[in-house]
Motif scaffolding. Sequence first.
Motif, PDB file in Angstrom:
ATOM      1  N   LYS B  83       0.804  -1.229   0.000  1.00 63.56           N
ATOM      2  CA  LYS B  83       0.000   0.000   0.000  1.00 63.56           C
ATOM      3  C   LYS B  83       0.836   1.278   0.000  1.00 63.56           C
ATOM      4  O   LYS B  83       0.398   2.308  -0.499  1.00 63.56           O
ATOM      5  N   ASN B  84       2.005   1.243   0.553  1.00 68.52           N
ATOM      6  CA  ASN B  84       2.816   2.456   0.666  1.00 68.52           C
ATOM      7  C   ASN B  84       4.270   2.122   0.325  1.00 68.52           C
ATOM      8  O   ASN B  84       5.116   2.069   1.219  1.00 68.52           O
ATOM      9  N   PRO B  85       4.569   1.884  -0.944  1.00 65.36           N
ATOM     10  CA  PRO B  85       5.882   1.344  -1.307  1.00 65.36           C
ATOM     11  C   PRO B  85       7.029   2.352  -1.349  1.00 65.36           C
ATOM     12  O   PRO B  85       8.184   1.950  -1.367  1.00 65.36           O
ATOM     13  N   THR B  86       6.725   3.634  -1.371  1.00 67.25           N
ATOM     14  CA  THR B  86       7.797   4.630  -1.447  1.00 67.25           C
ATOM     15  C   THR B  86       8.622   4.574  -0.173  1.00 67.25           C
ATOM     16  O   THR B  86       8.101   4.803   0.922  1.00 67.25           O
ATOM     17  N   ALA B  87       9.916   4.250  -0.304  1.00 68.57           N
ATOM     18  CA  ALA B  87      10.788   4.088   0.866  1.00 68.57           C
ATOM     19  C   ALA B  87      12.216   3.863   0.394  1.00 68.57           C
ATOM     20  O   ALA B  87      12.489   3.745  -0.802  1.00 68.57           O
ATOM     21  N   PHE B  88      13.108   3.790   1.358  1.00 68.23           N
ATOM     22  CA  PHE B  88      14.512   3.453   1.134  1.00 68.23           C
ATOM     23  C   PHE B  88      14.673   1.989   1.535  1.00 68.23           C
ATOM     24  O   PHE B  88      14.365   1.621   2.666  1.00 68.23           O
ATOM     25  N   TYR B  89      15.135   1.144   0.597  1.00 67.93           N
ATOM     26  CA  TYR B  89      15.244  -0.291   0.844  1.00 67.93           C
ATOM     27  C   TYR B  89      16.707  -0.680   1.000  1.00 67.93           C
ATOM     28  O   TYR B  89      17.556  -0.334   0.164  1.00 67.93           O
ATOM     29  N   LEU B  90      16.981  -1.413   2.050  1.00 67.79           N
ATOM     30  CA  LEU B  90      18.352  -1.793   2.382  1.00 67.79           C
ATOM     31  C   LEU B  90      18.492  -3.307   2.437  1.00 67.79           C
ATOM     32  O   LEU B  90      17.703  -3.994   3.086  1.00 67.79           O
ATOM     33  N   CYS B  91      19.513  -3.804   1.773  1.00 70.71           N
ATOM     34  CA  CYS B  91      19.850  -5.220   1.797  1.00 70.71           C
ATOM     35  C   CYS B  91      21.065  -5.388   2.717  1.00 70.71           C
ATOM     36  O   CYS B  91      21.928  -4.498   2.770  1.00 70.71           O
TER      37      CYS B  91
END
Lengths: 112, 113
Positions: B83-91
């Motif tokens: 629903k709210n995918p805008t973000a900073f993604y970290l592996c």
Amino acid sequence: QKEVEQDPGPLSVPEGAIVSLNCTYSNSAFQYFMWYRQYSRKGPELLMYTYSSGNKEDGRFTAQVDKSSKYISLFIRDSQPSDSATYLCAMRETGTASKLTFGTGTRLQVTL
Amino acid sequence: DGGITQSPKYLFRKEGQNVTLSCEQNLNHDAMYWYRQDPGQGLRLIYYSQIVNDFQKGDIAEGYSVSREKKESFPLTVTSAQKNPTAFYLCAIRQGPNTGELFFGEGSRLTVL
């Protein structure tokens, strides 16, 4: 209430000051405690790691853990402008496959 | 040189589209993780994998999927159900097998328009 509480700041200090960053937590099963530094638009990098209670020193950085108070601290001596970043505390229980619980981060600004 | 490579660094997508974020590591570590970072919320665990062909949901897995077909690779798909995918993604990979500290990649910033 969050499991880990951290003051978001921002915290602004002059160059050369001693900085104190803190986290409190509610889960008494946490045994491993870490501090990460994160520059803007970058991934976090591990600064300090401590197991259970006590102090650990690495150069200008000192990490303290007080499990009786459920309180951890990171001290930065002789702060530099290059220390300006967001500092995240993280902690985990024993045997949880590195499922870390993070604080929200404190933004630090060291001014000239 | 050894490390974790996340790509792309920045990604823009329209609402309703699936997006796959890449995470590759050449550090020969078994355990890999995906976290999401939002302002004021810290890092939250999406999925993790301790070994090839096996993965577990984290705290916020809904709307995401992963695969672990190779030790080096742990891609994350952000589906249209998020629903709210805008973000900073970290592996991240688990650097200390006993201590459990994580080593992070540089992150991927996803913006859904």
